[in-house]
Design a protein around this motif. Structure first.
Motif, PDB file in Angstrom:
ATOM      1  N   SER A 117      79.748   3.488  56.858  1.00 28.80           N
ATOM      2  CA  SER A 117      79.044   2.593  57.766  1.00 28.80           C
ATOM      3  C   SER A 117      77.566   2.534  57.396  1.00 28.80           C
ATOM      4  O   SER A 117      77.026   3.437  56.750  1.00 28.80           O
ATOM      5  CB  SER A 117      79.182   3.077  59.215  1.00 28.80           C
ATOM      6  N   GLY A 118      76.932   1.468  57.873  1.00 29.09           N
ATOM      7  CA  GLY A 118      75.497   1.345  57.672  1.00 29.09           C
ATOM      8  C   GLY A 118      74.701   2.318  58.514  1.00 29.09           C
ATOM      9  O   GLY A 118      73.493   2.463  58.327  1.00 29.09           O
ATOM     10  N   ILE A 119      75.343   2.995  59.441  1.00 28.62           N
ATOM     11  CA  ILE A 119      74.686   3.986  60.299  1.00 28.62           C
ATOM     12  C   ILE A 119      75.255   5.366  59.972  1.00 28.62           C
ATOM     13  O   ILE A 119      75.694   6.101  60.850  1.00 28.62           O
ATOM     14  CB  ILE A 119      74.877   3.645  61.789  1.00 28.62           C
ATOM     15  N   ASP A 120      75.216   5.717  58.689  1.00 29.28           N
ATOM     16  CA  ASP A 120      75.795   6.973  58.237  1.00 29.28           C
ATOM     17  C   ASP A 120      74.747   7.846  57.549  1.00 29.28           C
ATOM     18  O   ASP A 120      74.827   8.085  56.349  1.00 29.28           O
ATOM     19  CB  ASP A 120      76.964   6.713  57.286  1.00 29.28           C
ATOM     20  N   PRO A 121      73.722   8.329  58.290  1.00 32.42           N
ATOM     21  CA  PRO A 121      72.850   9.349  57.697  1.00 32.42           C
ATOM     22  C   PRO A 121      73.591  10.686  57.700  1.00 32.42           C
ATOM     23  O   PRO A 121      73.921  11.226  58.749  1.00 32.42           O
ATOM     24  CB  PRO A 121      71.638   9.372  58.637  1.00 32.42           C
ATOM     25  N   ARG A 122      73.888  11.225  56.532  1.00 33.09           N
ATOM     26  CA  ARG A 122      74.751  12.402  56.450  1.00 33.09           C
ATOM     27  C   ARG A 122      74.128  13.634  57.107  1.00 33.09           C
ATOM     28  O   ARG A 122      74.828  14.440  57.729  1.00 33.09           O
ATOM     29  CB  ARG A 122      75.071  12.684  54.979  1.00 33.09           C
ATOM     30  N   HIS A 123      72.807  13.797  56.946  1.00 34.24           N
ATOM     31  CA  HIS A 123      72.136  14.976  57.483  1.00 34.24           C
ATOM     32  C   HIS A 123      71.007  14.548  58.428  1.00 34.24           C
ATOM     33  O   HIS A 123      70.233  13.647  58.100  1.00 34.24           O
ATOM     34  CB  HIS A 123      71.544  15.828  56.356  1.00 34.24           C
ATOM     35  N   GLN A 124      70.922  15.196  59.586  1.00 28.47           N
ATOM     36  CA  GLN A 124      69.843  14.946  60.529  1.00 28.47           C
ATOM     37  C   GLN A 124      69.369  16.276  61.109  1.00 28.47           C
ATOM     38  O   GLN A 124      70.184  17.109  61.516  1.00 28.47           O
ATOM     39  CB  GLN A 124      70.300  14.033  61.675  1.00 28.47           C
ATOM     40  N   PHE A 125      68.046  16.464  61.130  1.00 28.28           N
ATOM     41  CA  PHE A 125      67.468  17.681  61.685  1.00 28.28           C
ATOM     42  C   PHE A 125      66.277  17.304  62.549  1.00 28.28           C
ATOM     43  O   PHE A 125      65.470  16.452  62.178  1.00 28.28           O
ATOM     44  CB  PHE A 125      67.007  18.632  60.576  1.00 28.28           C
ATOM     45  N   SER A 126      66.173  17.926  63.706  1.00 30.90           N
ATOM     46  CA  SER A 126      65.032  17.696  64.587  1.00 30.90           C
ATOM     47  C   SER A 126      64.677  18.991  65.294  1.00 30.90           C
ATOM     48  O   SER A 126      65.552  19.832  65.564  1.00 30.90           O
ATOM     49  CB  SER A 126      65.327  16.595  65.616  1.00 30.90           C
ATOM     50  N   SER A 127      63.393  19.169  65.579  1.00 33.22           N
ATOM     51  CA  SER A 127      62.941  20.373  66.269  1.00 33.22           C
ATOM     52  C   SER A 127      61.686  20.059  67.060  1.00 33.22           C
ATOM     53  O   SER A 127      60.962  19.102  66.757  1.00 33.22           O
ATOM     54  CB  SER A 127      62.655  21.506  65.277  1.00 33.22           C
ATOM     55  N   ASN A 128      61.441  20.855  68.077  1.00 31.35           N
ATOM     56  CA  ASN A 128      60.224  20.728  68.860  1.00 31.35           C
ATOM     57  C   ASN A 128      59.787  22.104  69.336  1.00 31.35           C
ATOM     58  O   ASN A 128      60.617  22.980  69.605  1.00 31.35           O
ATOM     59  CB  ASN A 128      60.419  19.772  70.049  1.00 31.35           C
ATOM     60  N   ILE A 129      58.459  22.297  69.395  1.00 33.51           N
ATOM     61  CA  ILE A 129      57.862  23.562  69.797  1.00 33.51           C
ATOM     62  C   ILE A 129      56.758  23.273  70.806  1.00 33.51           C
ATOM     63  O   ILE A 129      55.956  22.353  70.614  1.00 33.51           O
ATOM     64  CB  ILE A 129      57.278  24.322  68.592  1.00 33.51           C
ATOM     65  N   THR A 130      56.724  24.054  71.848  1.00 33.89           N
ATOM     66  CA  THR A 130      55.632  24.007  72.827  1.00 33.89           C
ATOM     67  C   THR A 130      55.017  25.405  72.924  1.00 33.89           C
ATOM     68  O   THR A 130      55.744  26.385  73.135  1.00 33.89           O
ATOM     69  CB  THR A 130      56.140  23.569  74.204  1.00 33.89           C
TER      70      THR A 130
END
Length: 242
Positions: free
Chosen positions: A169-182
């Motif tokens: 699919s056109g919406i197939d990013p194989r790897h995704q990483f996200s993080s947040n710090i406070t």
């Protein structure tokens, strides 16, 4: 005004067809999640999330040049091929039409993912969260109304063999990483009065996101008398040579 197609000059008609009483697009989703607190206030989780979508819209043009098949293999649509023909003298499946645009609801989509997450609840001035997703998104929807990459910029190779249209699919990013710090900045903690009111109570926030690239389509510019490389009459299509 109604026109008898038999009175049209060969290869001049334009057809438009919408599937009558299409089924409603439907999505089924399932997941399994395991979560564990490794230390006080910090938890990790691992999940499998999957889904399947049915009755997605795609837009085929069924009025191509008639395919043929290899000897003793006509029972399998994947064995069909298009012989070398003359487009000026060989009629299409409907010889009175130049093209027929269909809107049908028969596409499918499939999603599978592994999702990992770590979370620290706010404690001692620090909070953080990180998540990683490995996923794979595949579909057979075949138009701008769908998402299959191999078809977004071209026509369906063979509308009578939609199994061959299955792709990323056109919406197939194989790897995704996200993080947040406070983090509460330790400024003026021991101060009081005006200094604490101005310099105290500040915090720092960081958000970081990284994602793999999206797949893209490679289209063949091989015209071949307007037939495309496959000789189906559907235009350029996908290359078959490296």
């Amino acid at each position: 005004v109604q026109v008898d197609p038999a009175t049209l000059p060969a290869g001049t008609g334009q057809g438009l067809f919408y599937q009558q009483h299409p089924k409603l697009p439907t999505r089924y989703q399932w997941s399994l999640n395991i979560e564990h607190e490794i230390v006080g206030g910090t938890t990790v989780s691992v999940a499998y999330v999957g889904s399947r979508s049915n009755h997605l819209q795609y837009n085929p043009n069924p009025d191509m040049f008639p395919p043929t098949c290899w000897p003793n293999s006509c029972t399998d649509n994947s064995s069909y091929f298009f012989p070398d023909i003359n487009p000026k003298t060989t009629p299409r499946i409907n010889p009175y039409m130049a093209s027929i645009q269909q809107h049908v609801w028969g596409g499918d989509a499939y999603y599978h993912s592994l999702q990992a997450n770590v979370t620290r609840r706010f404690s001692r001035g620090l909070q953080y969260q990180g998540s990683y997703t490995w996923s794979r998104n595949i579909d057979t929807a075949a138009s701008t109304f769908g998402t299959v990459i191999a078809l977004n910029s071209g026509a369906i190779q063979n509308p009578y063999n939609m199994r061959a249209e299955r792709g990323l699919s056109g919406i197939d990013p194989r790897h995704q990483f996200s993080s947040n710090i406070t983090y509460d900045l330790p400024l003026a903690r021991s101060s009081s009065g005006f200094v604490k009111g101005v310099a105290g109570g500040w915090e720092s926030n960081i958000i970081f996101t990284a994602r793999g690239g999206l797949p893209f389509d490679i289209q063949s510019g091989y015209v071949n008398k307007g037939l495309g490389r496959s000789r189906s009459g559907m235009g350029g299509g996908r290359p078959d040579l490296a």
